[in-house]
Scaffold this motif. Structure first.
Motif, PDB file in Angstrom:
ATOM      1  N   TYR A  57       0.817  -1.201   0.000  1.00 55.97           N
ATOM      2  CA  TYR A  57       0.000   0.000   0.000  1.00 55.97           C
ATOM      3  C   TYR A  57       0.860   1.264   0.000  1.00 55.97           C
ATOM      4  O   TYR A  57       0.511   2.254  -0.653  1.00 55.97           O
ATOM      5  N   THR A  58       1.966   1.235   0.699  1.00 51.10           N
ATOM      6  CA  THR A  58       2.862   2.389   0.732  1.00 51.10           C
ATOM      7  C   THR A  58       3.443   2.665  -0.648  1.00 51.10           C
ATOM      8  O   THR A  58       3.475   3.811  -1.108  1.00 51.10           O
ATOM      9  N   THR A  59       3.880   1.625  -1.313  1.00 51.82           N
ATOM     10  CA  THR A  59       4.407   1.791  -2.672  1.00 51.82           C
ATOM     11  C   THR A  59       3.316   2.283  -3.615  1.00 51.82           C
ATOM     12  O   THR A  59       3.567   3.144  -4.466  1.00 51.82           O
ATOM     13  N   ALA A  60       2.111   1.748  -3.473  1.00 50.27           N
ATOM     14  CA  ALA A  60       0.994   2.185  -4.315  1.00 50.27           C
ATOM     15  C   ALA A  60       0.710   3.671  -4.103  1.00 50.27           C
ATOM     16  O   ALA A  60       0.512   4.416  -5.072  1.00 50.27           O
ATOM     17  N   LEU A  61       0.695   4.106  -2.855  1.00 52.28           N
ATOM     18  CA  LEU A  61       0.429   5.512  -2.555  1.00 52.28           C
ATOM     19  C   LEU A  61       1.491   6.419  -3.160  1.00 52.28           C
ATOM     20  O   LEU A  61       1.176   7.366  -3.893  1.00 52.28           O
ATOM     21  N   TRP A  62       2.761   6.145  -2.878  1.00 52.10           N
ATOM     22  CA  TRP A  62       3.824   7.021  -3.351  1.00 52.10           C
ATOM     23  C   TRP A  62       4.013   6.953  -4.863  1.00 52.10           C
ATOM     24  O   TRP A  62       4.287   7.969  -5.507  1.00 52.10           O
ATOM     25  N   SER A  63       3.865   5.783  -5.444  1.00 54.83           N
ATOM     26  CA  SER A  63       4.014   5.691  -6.901  1.00 54.83           C
ATOM     27  C   SER A  63       2.893   6.448  -7.604  1.00 54.83           C
ATOM     28  O   SER A  63       3.125   7.096  -8.629  1.00 54.83           O
ATOM     29  N   ASN A  64       1.690   6.409  -7.036  1.00 50.97           N
ATOM     30  CA  ASN A  64       0.591   7.161  -7.650  1.00 50.97           C
ATOM     31  C   ASN A  64       0.758   8.661  -7.496  1.00 50.97           C
ATOM     32  O   ASN A  64       0.406   9.416  -8.402  1.00 50.97           O
ATOM     33  N   ILE A  65       1.313   9.089  -6.384  1.00 49.12           N
ATOM     34  CA  ILE A  65       1.598  10.520  -6.230  1.00 49.12           C
ATOM     35  C   ILE A  65       2.607  10.970  -7.285  1.00 49.12           C
ATOM     36  O   ILE A  65       2.405  11.963  -7.985  1.00 49.12           O
ATOM     37  N   VAL A  66       3.697  10.213  -7.426  1.00 52.69           N
ATOM     38  CA  VAL A  66       4.741  10.569  -8.377  1.00 52.69           C
ATOM     39  C   VAL A  66       4.237  10.480  -9.814  1.00 52.69           C
ATOM     40  O   VAL A  66       4.458  11.391 -10.626  1.00 52.69           O
ATOM     41  N   PHE A  67       3.541   9.394 -10.144  1.00 55.94           N
ATOM     42  CA  PHE A  67       3.039   9.227 -11.515  1.00 55.94           C
ATOM     43  C   PHE A  67       1.982  10.271 -11.868  1.00 55.94           C
ATOM     44  O   PHE A  67       1.952  10.788 -12.990  1.00 55.94           O
ATOM     45  N   THR A  68       1.093  10.594 -10.940  1.00 56.78           N
ATOM     46  CA  THR A  68       0.067  11.600 -11.216  1.00 56.78           C
ATOM     47  C   THR A  68       0.714  12.954 -11.499  1.00 56.78           C
ATOM     48  O   THR A  68       0.351  13.631 -12.467  1.00 56.78           O
ATOM     49  N   LEU A  69       1.669  13.340 -10.672  1.00 59.07           N
ATOM     50  CA  LEU A  69       2.379  14.598 -10.922  1.00 59.07           C
ATOM     51  C   LEU A  69       3.163  14.552 -12.224  1.00 59.07           C
ATOM     52  O   LEU A  69       3.179  15.527 -12.980  1.00 59.07           O
ATOM     53  N   GLY A  70       3.796  13.422 -12.506  1.00 57.06           N
ATOM     54  CA  GLY A  70       4.552  13.277 -13.751  1.00 57.06           C
ATOM     55  C   GLY A  70       3.669  13.376 -14.980  1.00 57.06           C
ATOM     56  O   GLY A  70       3.987  14.094 -15.929  1.00 57.06           O
ATOM     57  N   PHE A  71       2.543  12.657 -14.962  1.00 51.55           N
ATOM     58  CA  PHE A  71       1.614  12.739 -16.097  1.00 51.55           C
ATOM     59  C   PHE A  71       1.052  14.148 -16.246  1.00 51.55           C
ATOM     60  O   PHE A  71       0.894  14.646 -17.361  1.00 51.55           O
ATOM     61  N   ALA A  72       0.767  14.811 -15.131  1.00 55.16           N
ATOM     62  CA  ALA A  72       0.250  16.176 -15.199  1.00 55.16           C
ATOM     63  C   ALA A  72       1.274  17.118 -15.806  1.00 55.16           C
ATOM     64  O   ALA A  72       0.940  17.950 -16.651  1.00 55.16           O
ATOM     65  N   LEU A  73       2.527  17.004 -15.395  1.00 55.68           N
ATOM     66  CA  LEU A  73       3.571  17.878 -15.936  1.00 55.68           C
ATOM     67  C   LEU A  73       3.819  17.637 -17.415  1.00 55.68           C
ATOM     68  O   LEU A  73       4.013  18.573 -18.189  1.00 55.68           O
ATOM     69  N   VAL A  74       3.802  16.376 -17.818  1.00 53.28           N
ATOM     70  CA  VAL A  74       4.104  16.040 -19.213  1.00 53.28           C
ATOM     71  C   VAL A  74       2.924  16.327 -20.145  1.00 53.28           C
ATOM     72  O   VAL A  74       3.103  16.825 -21.252  1.00 53.28           O
ATOM     73  N   LEU A  75       1.705  16.026 -19.700  1.00 55.42           N
ATOM     74  CA  LEU A  75       0.551  16.087 -20.596  1.00 55.42           C
ATOM     75  C   LEU A  75      -0.261  17.375 -20.511  1.00 55.42           C
ATOM     76  O   LEU A  75      -1.117  17.601 -21.364  1.00 55.42           O
ATOM     77  N   TRP A  76      -0.036  18.222 -19.517  1.00 53.93           N
ATOM     78  CA  TRP A  76      -0.881  19.396 -19.326  1.00 53.93           C
ATOM     79  C   TRP A  76      -0.867  20.323 -20.545  1.00 53.93           C
ATOM     80  O   TRP A  76      -1.912  20.672 -21.076  1.00 53.93           O
ATOM     81  N   LYS A  77       0.308  20.745 -20.993  1.00 51.11           N
ATOM     82  CA  LYS A  77       0.378  21.698 -22.108  1.00 51.11           C
ATOM     83  C   LYS A  77      -0.173  21.121 -23.415  1.00 51.11           C
ATOM     84  O   LYS A  77      -0.941  21.798 -24.093  1.00 51.11           O
TER      85      LYS A  77
END
Length: 150
Positions: A57-77
Protein backbone atom coordinates in the motif's frame (compact mmCIF):
# COMPACT_ATOMS: atom_id res chain seq x y z
CA UNK A 1 -9.29 -7.17 2.84
CA UNK A 2 -7.17 -10.25 2.24
CA UNK A 3 -8.46 -10.35 -1.34
CA UNK A 4 -7.25 -6.78 -1.91
CA UNK A 5 -3.88 -7.61 -0.33
CA UNK A 6 -3.44 -10.51 -2.76
CA UNK A 7 -4.66 -8.62 -5.84
CA UNK A 8 -3.52 -5.03 -5.25
CA UNK A 9 -1.93 -4.64 -8.69
CA UNK A 10 -5.06 -5.81 -10.50
CA UNK A 11 -7.29 -3.64 -8.32
CA UNK A 12 -5.19 -0.57 -9.12
CA UNK A 13 -5.42 -1.27 -12.85
CA UNK A 14 -9.20 -1.78 -12.66
CA UNK A 15 -9.72 1.43 -10.67
CA UNK A 16 -7.45 3.25 -13.15
CA UNK A 17 -9.48 2.06 -16.13
CA UNK A 18 -12.72 3.07 -14.37
CA UNK A 19 -11.28 6.55 -13.70
CA UNK A 20 -10.29 6.87 -17.37
CA UNK A 21 -13.74 5.79 -18.54
CA UNK A 22 -15.43 8.29 -16.22
CA UNK A 23 -13.13 11.10 -17.37
CA UNK A 24 -13.64 10.42 -21.07
CA UNK A 25 -17.23 9.18 -21.26
CA UNK A 26 -18.94 11.08 -18.45
CA UNK A 27 -16.89 14.27 -18.05
CA UNK A 28 -15.80 14.57 -21.69
CA UNK A 29 -12.13 15.27 -20.90
CA UNK A 30 -13.07 18.48 -19.12
CA UNK A 31 -11.13 18.15 -15.86
CA UNK A 32 -8.02 16.05 -16.65
CA UNK A 33 -7.73 15.16 -12.94
CA UNK A 34 -9.23 11.70 -13.40
CA UNK A 35 -7.18 11.27 -16.57
CA UNK A 36 -3.90 11.78 -14.73
CA UNK A 37 -5.06 9.72 -11.75
CA UNK A 38 -6.36 6.90 -13.96
CA UNK A 39 -3.13 6.75 -15.93
CA UNK A 40 -1.07 6.69 -12.74
CA UNK A 41 -3.23 3.98 -11.14
CA UNK A 42 -2.97 1.83 -14.24
CA UNK A 43 0.79 2.40 -14.58
CA UNK A 44 1.39 1.60 -10.89
CA UNK A 45 -0.70 -1.55 -11.10
CA UNK A 46 1.05 -2.65 -14.28
CA UNK A 47 4.52 -2.09 -12.80
CA UNK A 48 3.49 -4.02 -9.67
CA UNK A 49 2.11 -6.82 -11.80
CA UNK A 50 5.34 -7.04 -13.81
CA UNK A 51 7.38 -6.98 -10.60
CA UNK A 52 9.19 -3.66 -11.03
CA UNK A 53 7.41 -2.19 -7.99
CA UNK A 54 6.79 -3.78 -4.60
CA UNK A 55 3.17 -4.81 -4.06
CA UNK A 56 2.36 -2.79 -0.94
CA UNK A 57 0.00 0.00 0.00
CA UNK A 58 2.86 2.39 0.73
CA UNK A 59 4.41 1.79 -2.67
CA UNK A 60 0.99 2.19 -4.32
CA UNK A 61 0.43 5.51 -2.56
CA UNK A 62 3.82 7.02 -3.35
CA UNK A 63 4.01 5.69 -6.90
CA UNK A 64 0.59 7.16 -7.65
CA UNK A 65 1.60 10.52 -6.23
CA UNK A 66 4.74 10.57 -8.38
CA UNK A 67 3.04 9.23 -11.52
CA UNK A 68 0.07 11.60 -11.22
CA UNK A 69 2.38 14.60 -10.92
CA UNK A 70 4.55 13.28 -13.75
CA UNK A 71 1.61 12.74 -16.10
CA UNK A 72 0.25 16.18 -15.20
CA UNK A 73 3.57 17.88 -15.94
CA UNK A 74 4.10 16.04 -19.21
CA UNK A 75 0.55 16.09 -20.60
CA UNK A 76 -0.88 19.40 -19.33
CA UNK A 77 0.38 21.70 -22.11
CA UNK A 78 -0.40 19.36 -25.05
CA UNK A 79 -3.89 18.65 -23.72
CA UNK A 80 -4.54 22.34 -23.03
CA UNK A 81 -3.32 23.25 -26.52
CA UNK A 82 -5.60 20.59 -28.01
CA UNK A 83 -8.56 21.96 -26.05
CA UNK A 84 -7.89 25.56 -27.11
CA UNK A 85 -8.11 24.88 -30.86
CA UNK A 86 -11.14 26.56 -32.40
CA UNK A 87 -12.70 26.10 -35.80
CA UNK A 88 -13.00 29.40 -37.67
CA UNK A 89 -14.75 28.27 -40.84
CA UNK A 90 -18.32 29.56 -41.19
CA UNK A 91 -21.18 27.20 -40.47
CA UNK A 92 -23.65 26.60 -43.28
CA UNK A 93 -27.24 26.63 -42.06
CA UNK A 94 -30.81 27.07 -43.21
CA UNK A 95 -30.45 30.85 -43.02
CA UNK A 96 -28.23 30.84 -46.11
CA UNK A 97 -31.23 30.04 -48.33
CA UNK A 98 -33.69 32.43 -46.63
CA UNK A 99 -35.23 35.15 -48.84
CA UNK A 100 -38.02 37.57 -47.94
CA UNK A 101 -39.38 41.06 -48.63
CA UNK A 102 -38.36 43.82 -46.23
CA UNK A 103 -41.05 46.14 -44.81
CA UNK A 104 -38.73 49.09 -44.12
CA UNK A 105 -35.45 50.52 -45.37
CA UNK A 106 -32.38 48.47 -44.36
CA UNK A 107 -28.90 49.87 -43.73
CA UNK A 108 -25.85 49.02 -41.61
CA UNK A 109 -27.34 50.52 -38.41
CA UNK A 110 -29.71 47.60 -37.72
CA UNK A 111 -32.82 49.69 -37.02
CA UNK A 112 -35.06 47.43 -39.13
CA UNK A 113 -36.29 44.10 -37.73
CA UNK A 114 -37.71 40.91 -39.19
CA UNK A 115 -39.67 38.20 -37.38
CA UNK A 116 -38.42 34.69 -38.24
CA UNK A 117 -38.85 31.43 -36.36
CA UNK A 118 -40.27 33.19 -33.30
CA UNK A 119 -37.30 35.55 -33.00
CA UNK A 120 -37.11 39.23 -33.85
CA UNK A 121 -33.91 39.72 -35.85
CA UNK A 122 -32.15 43.00 -36.60
CA UNK A 123 -31.55 43.45 -40.31
CA UNK A 124 -28.31 44.97 -41.53
CA UNK A 125 -26.88 45.50 -45.01
CA UNK A 126 -23.58 46.76 -46.41
CA UNK A 127 -25.49 48.92 -48.91
CA UNK A 128 -28.87 50.62 -48.34
CA UNK A 129 -31.94 48.61 -49.39
CA UNK A 130 -35.34 50.22 -49.99
CA UNK A 131 -38.55 49.00 -48.34
CA UNK A 132 -40.43 46.43 -50.42
CA UNK A 133 -37.26 44.93 -51.87
CA UNK A 134 -36.63 41.19 -51.92
CA UNK A 135 -33.53 40.28 -49.90
CA UNK A 136 -31.41 37.22 -49.25
CA UNK A 137 -29.60 36.42 -45.98
CA UNK A 138 -25.82 36.39 -46.52
CA UNK A 139 -24.53 36.14 -42.96
CA UNK A 140 -25.86 35.76 -39.46
CA UNK A 141 -24.65 36.84 -36.05
CA UNK A 142 -26.28 36.75 -32.65
CA UNK A 143 -29.64 38.45 -33.19
CA UNK A 144 -28.55 39.97 -36.53
CA UNK A 145 -29.21 38.91 -40.12
CA UNK A 146 -27.01 40.49 -42.78
CA UNK A 147 -28.93 40.76 -46.05
CA UNK A 148 -28.40 41.86 -49.62
CA UNK A 149 -30.87 42.73 -52.36
CA UNK A 150 -31.79 39.95 -54.76
Amino acid sequence: MAFLDNHLAEALMIIGVIALIVEVAVLGMSTYVLLFLGLSLFASGLLMNIGLLDTSYTTALWSNIVFTLGFALVLWKPLKRMQDKTDTKPIHSDFAELTFVVNADVDDKGLTTHQYSGITWQLKSQSPIAAGSKVKVTDKQVGVLWVEAV
